[in-house]
Design an enzyme around this catalytic site. Structure first.
Site, short mmCIF file in Angstrom:
data_model
loop_
_atom_site.label_atom_id
_atom_site.label_comp_id
_atom_site.label_asym_id
_atom_site.label_seq_id
_atom_site.Cartn_x
_atom_site.Cartn_y
_atom_site.Cartn_z
N ASN A 93 5.76 10.68 -10.02
CA ASN A 93 4.76 10.59 -8.97
C ASN A 93 5.27 10.07 -7.63
O ASN A 93 4.68 10.37 -6.60
CB ASN A 93 3.60 9.70 -9.45
N TYR A 158 6.84 17.66 4.20
CA TYR A 158 6.04 17.36 3.01
C TYR A 158 5.74 18.63 2.22
O TYR A 158 5.93 18.70 1.01
CB TYR A 158 4.74 16.67 3.41
N SER A 161 8.79 19.97 0.54
CA SER A 161 9.18 19.16 -0.62
C SER A 161 8.30 19.46 -1.83
O SER A 161 8.78 19.55 -2.96
CB SER A 161 9.13 17.66 -0.29
#
Length: 253
Positions: A93, A158, A161
Site C-alpha cells: 500500500n 502518480y 506509477s
C-alpha cells in the site's frame, strides 16, 4: 462452517499501514482474524497505530522500513517472518503523490513518486514472494488507483506509477500462479483520509472529483474493508491478475 472471509491463523503485512487507507485496511484484516504487521518509515506513528490495532483484540506489530531501500525492505520482511513464522497476505500500500501540471513537474518530483509508488511496490513484493513461494501459498493485494486507468490533469507521475502497478499485478499473477500465490489489486477513487482532507477542501477540485463519479461523492476508508478482506481471503480463491476498482462508478461514467 468456516466463512471464506475468515483470516484466522493468517499473517498479513501492510505497508504504509500507520495512517489513512493502509491503517483502514490493516484494521479490516485484524477484525477478520489475521495477525497484522504494519510497515512504515515513522516509528512513532507506527507504534501508535499498532497499539490501536490491538484494541480490536488481535495481534499487531510495527516494523520500520523505507520501501524504497532494498536493504531495509529485506530486513523488515525477514523480521516479520521471524516474528510470525510466515507471511500469508501482503497489502502493498505505501504510496505518495505530488500534484503538479506537466510543465511544473521537477525531475525530483517524478523520481520521488516513482520510487515510492512503483519501485517500493516492486521491492516489497519481490522480498515477500521469496517467503510465500517457500510456503507454496499467498495472497498479494497491490494498492493502485482509479488514475491507473483514467486521466486527470496534474497527475503525470502518480497516474504513470499506478498504471505501472496495474501491469506489475498482471505480470506477477502470470509468474506466481505456479506457487499458488494470487496477485490482485485494489484501485480506489478518491478516499477521504487525513492526507486528502485538505486537498478536498478546494471546492473546484472537489466538484471535479464528485462530478466524475456516478455516486456523486468521495469514498470513505471503511468502504475498502470488504474489498481488501475479499481479495486477501479464500473468498477470492479463483481470482488473480484482477484490478478491482472501488471508484463510485468513475470508470463507468
Amino acid at each position: 462452517m468456516v466463512s471464506p472471509f475468515d483470516l484466522q491463523g493468517r499473517t498479513a503485512l501492510v505497508t504504509g499501514g500507520s495512517k489513512g487507507i493502509g491503517f483502514g485496511m490493516a484494521s479490516a484484516l485484524i477484525r477478520a482474524g489475521a495477525k497484522v504487521a504494519i510497515a512504515g518509515r515513522n516509528q512513532t506513528d507506527g507504534v501508535q497505530a499498532a497499539r490501536q490495532l490491538c484494541e480490536h483484540g488481535g495481534e499487531a506489530h510495527f516494523f520500520q522500513a523505507d520501501v524504497t531501500d532494498k536493504a531495509q525492505v529485506d530486513r523488515m520482511v525477514r523480521s516479520v517472518a521471524e516474528r510470525f513464522g510466515r507471511i500469508d497476505i501482503l497489502v502493498n500500500n505505501a504510496g505518495m503523490n505530488i500534484r503538479k501540471p506537466l510543465l511544473e513537474v521537477e525531475e525530483s518530483d517524478w523520481d520521488a513518486v516513482m520510487s515510492t509508488n512503483l519501485k517500493g511496490i516492486f521491492l516489497v513484493g519481490q522480498s515477500v514472494v521469496k517467503q510465500m513461494a517457500a510456503q507454496n501459498s499467498g495472497s498479494i493485494v497491490n494498492v493502485s488507483s482509479v488514475l491507473g486507468g483514467a486521466a486527470m490533469p496534474n497527475q503525470s507521475s502518480y497516474a504513470a506509477s499506478k498504471g505501472g502497478v496495474n501491469q506489475l499485478t498482471k505480470v506477477w499473477a502470470a509468474e506466481l500462479a505456479r506457487f499458488n500465490i494470487k496477485v490482485n489489486a485494489i484501485a480506489p477513487a478518491y478516499i477521504r483520509t487525513p492526507m486528502t482532507e485538505k486537498w478536498l477542501e478546494d471546492p473546484v477540485r472537489y466538484k471535479e472529483i464528485v462530478d466524475s463519479t456516478l455516486m456523486g461523492r468521495v469514498g470513505d476508508v471503511s468502504e475498502l474493508a470488504g474489498p481488501v478482506v475479499f481479495l486477501a481471503s479464500s473468498a477470492s480463491s479463483y481470482m488473480t491478475g484482477h484490478i478491482l476498482y472501488v471508484d463510485g462508478g468513475w470508470l463507468a461514467k
